[in-house]
Scaffold this motif. Structure first.
Motif, PDB file in Angstrom:
ATOM      1  N   TRP A 150      -6.787   2.747  -2.476  1.00 45.88           N
ATOM      2  CA  TRP A 150      -7.345   1.241  -1.622  1.00 45.88           C
ATOM      3  C   TRP A 150      -6.185   1.162  -0.311  1.00 45.88           C
ATOM      4  O   TRP A 150      -4.849   1.379  -0.978  1.00 45.88           O
ATOM      5  CB  TRP A 150      -7.235   0.110  -2.032  1.00 45.88           C
ATOM      6  CG  TRP A 150      -6.136  -1.604  -2.184  1.00 45.88           C
ATOM      7  CD1 TRP A 150      -5.280  -1.955  -1.425  1.00 45.88           C
ATOM      8  CD2 TRP A 150      -5.172  -0.904  -3.785  1.00 45.88           C
ATOM      9  NE1 TRP A 150      -4.301  -2.474  -2.656  1.00 45.88           N
ATOM     10  CE2 TRP A 150      -4.798  -1.928  -3.987  1.00 45.88           C
ATOM     11  CE3 TRP A 150      -5.760  -0.460  -5.299  1.00 45.88           C
ATOM     12  CZ2 TRP A 150      -3.951  -1.749  -4.779  1.00 45.88           C
ATOM     13  CZ3 TRP A 150      -5.315  -0.341  -6.536  1.00 45.88           C
ATOM     14  CH2 TRP A 150      -3.714  -0.622  -5.679  1.00 45.88           C
ATOM     15  N   ASN A 151      -6.678   0.757   0.816  1.00 45.53           N
ATOM     16  CA  ASN A 151      -5.537   0.637   1.353  1.00 45.53           C
ATOM     17  C   ASN A 151      -4.809  -0.916   1.965  1.00 45.53           C
ATOM     18  O   ASN A 151      -5.799  -1.872   2.733  1.00 45.53           O
ATOM     19  CB  ASN A 151      -5.619   0.880   3.111  1.00 45.53           C
ATOM     20  CG  ASN A 151      -4.979   1.211   4.193  1.00 45.53           C
ATOM     21  OD1 ASN A 151      -4.119   1.562   3.942  1.00 45.53           O
ATOM     22  ND2 ASN A 151      -5.459   1.399   5.684  1.00 45.53           N
ATOM     23  N   GLY A 156       0.236   0.226   2.869  1.00 46.60           N
ATOM     24  CA  GLY A 156      -0.573   0.780   2.872  1.00 46.60           C
ATOM     25  C   GLY A 156      -1.231   1.768   1.209  1.00 46.60           C
ATOM     26  O   GLY A 156      -1.569   0.763   1.027  1.00 46.60           O
ATOM     27  N   ARG A 157      -1.119   2.250   1.357  1.00 43.78           N
ATOM     28  CA  ARG A 157      -2.316   3.692   0.600  1.00 43.78           C
ATOM     29  C   ARG A 157      -2.138   3.103  -0.560  1.00 43.78           C
ATOM     30  O   ARG A 157      -0.688   3.590  -1.583  1.00 43.78           O
ATOM     31  CB  ARG A 157      -2.589   4.978   1.080  1.00 43.78           C
ATOM     32  CG  ARG A 157      -3.253   5.803  -0.018  1.00 43.78           C
ATOM     33  CD  ARG A 157      -3.643   7.134   0.684  1.00 43.78           C
ATOM     34  NE  ARG A 157      -4.643   7.748  -0.134  1.00 43.78           N
ATOM     35  CZ  ARG A 157      -4.784   8.516  -1.182  1.00 43.78           C
ATOM     36  NH1 ARG A 157      -3.566   8.231  -2.298  1.00 43.78           N
ATOM     37  NH2 ARG A 157      -5.448   8.783  -1.654  1.00 43.78           N
TER      38      ARG A 157
END
Ligand code: GLU
Length: 436
Positions: A150-151, A156-157
């Motif tokens: 998920w972002n 962040g990622r």
């Protein structure tokens, strides 16, 4: 963007400054974009959840100026969770397990002795009907054992491979709910768009995304903020009474100081005073928050509180002064605000201006001379310099030797607001009395 956020405390204790950070990061998204803010009490643990904590938490929110659009209690929603559990059972994602805690513990130890990760081996999936007969199960969610990506709006990622995790227990043997499923079901049912919470939930998120996918086909956005530590770098616990919002409220801190502090910890702008929630919402930016732990030092909060008071305009404070029985109007406020650490300090200066204080007179002769040289009324902000020039000429005193005896006599204190501003507020009659 349609925003629906939630703050989901377990009412098993008072909430502290770290919880307030989660609260503000959610609330300000609602203030900035409109939408809905849900206060959700995660009270599935009937033994530890208490009505008094719900009341205290609600009072903390009200004090901070947070007005929930919706209030939910998980304990009122068990039927909804049961329906979701049935759906997961029907699709094979929720399965019955029969191990005792001791058995699981033994297995974990064996795995670790062999250098294997202590992940649940799904042995219950292969039990025969006769093995299961007469035994009451607990229920586990069948993870996909794939990477979940998920972002994260703050981190962040993110990628967590759920094959590194044990299938989580969602329902205990006695039928009670663990936090994991009810939270997802509520987030789906209530249309939550953003789950904003502490990074202690990052691993939960991988599991919960799989549950979201299984039940609804999609997940909300996630943002996991760093945790607040004490000045010593240690984590905060709900049991740390002095850092509870209730104790901050009782100590007379300004709610906006707590709001600004918690919303701006770890932000690029740094912690500073904003005077309204709307203004704070404009500078707040979830996506720019630092990932480093946010250190909390009570001294910094006290300083911010003082700065907020020093900038407060008369119009913003007039009602509170009236309620506190403090008179003197705008000139009084402008004279004293720069000397306040807490709002309650106005009482000190109210007594100096309007009430009785004990003057400190070390040199009776000097006081007598000063009294004789007092200019006639009416007084204004220039009276102080006219008066002190005359005393200086008469006595030769200057600097501290001139001002400190006057301050001690007029206020009883060795520090305080500019005497040029206080003098006309105290008035000629009281000044004469204090010098005699
Ligand atoms: N009751 C949970 C907690 O206090 C809520 C976590 C969440 O926001 O999902 O940690």
């Amino acid at each position: 963007m349609s925003v629906c956020v939630r703050f989901a405390p377990s009412p098993t204790g008072l909430i502290h400054i770290g919880n307030a950070r989660t609260l503000m990061l959610n609330w300000l998204l609602r203030v900035k974009h409109g939408g809905q803010f849900i206060l959700r009490f995660d009270d599935t643990d009937a033994a530890r959840s208490k009505a008094e904590y719900k009341e205290a938490i609600s009072a903390d929110l009200a004090w901070l100026g947070v007005v929930p659009d919706v209030v939910e209690h998980q304990s009122h929603r068990f039927d909804i969770y049961a329906a979701a559990a049935e759906k997961l059972k029907a699709s094979g994602r929720l399965y019955a397990c029969y191990e005792t805690a001791e058995e699981l513990d033994r297995r974990r130890k064996r795995q670790m002795a062999r250098g294997l990760p202590p992940v649940y081996d799904r042995a219950s999936l292969t039990l025969s009907e006769s093995d299961k007969a007469g035994r009451v199960p607990h229920w586990r969610f069948l993870l996909s054992q794939k990477p979940v990506v998920w972002n994260d709006l703050i981190r962040g990622r993110q990628e967590i491979d759920t094959s590194s995790l044990s299938d989580p227990v969602l329902i205990r043997e006695d039928g009670t709910w663990l936090y994991t499923l009810p939270s997802v079901v509520d987030d789906i049912e209530l249309g939550v768009s953003h789950v904003i919470r502490g990074e202690d939930h990052v691993t939960n998120t991988a599991v919960q995304i799989e549950i979201f996918e299984a039940l609804a086909g999609s997940s909300p956005l996630f943002a996991h903020h760093s945790l607040v530590t004490g000045a010593d770098g240690q984590g905060l616990s709900k049991r740390l009474g002095s850092l509870s919002l209730q104790s901050m409220r009782e100590s007379g801190l300004e709610p906006m100081a707590v709001a600004c502090f918690t919303a701006l910890m770890g932000s690029p702008e740094g912690i500073h005073a904003e005077r309204s929630m709307e203004a704070l919402a404009q500078v707040y930016d979830l996506e720019k928050l630092s990932r480093a732990p946010a250190r909390f030092d009570e001294k910094d909060l006290d300083n911010l509180n003082a700065r907020l008071l020093h900038q407060m305009e008369w119009e913003e404070i007039a009602g509170r002064l009236a309620a506190a029985g403090v008179t003197g109007g705008e000139p009084f406020w402008l004279a004293v605000r720069g000397n306040l650490e807490r709002f309650a300090d106005v009482k000190i200066w109210d007594a100096v201006v309007n009430g009785d204080i004990t003057p400190v007179i070390e040199d009776a002769e000097f006081a007598k001379t000063a009294a004789a040289l007092l200019p006639p009324a009416p007084w204004d902000s220039t009276t102080w310099s006219v008066w002190t020039s005359a005393i200086k000429q008469a006595t030769g005193a200057k600097g501290k030797a001139l001002f400190m005896p006057l301050r001690l006599a007029l206020t009883g204190l060795d520090h305080g607001p500019e005497l040029a501003n206080l003098l006309p507020l105290i008035g000629r009659e009281k000044v004469l009395r204090r010098l005699s």
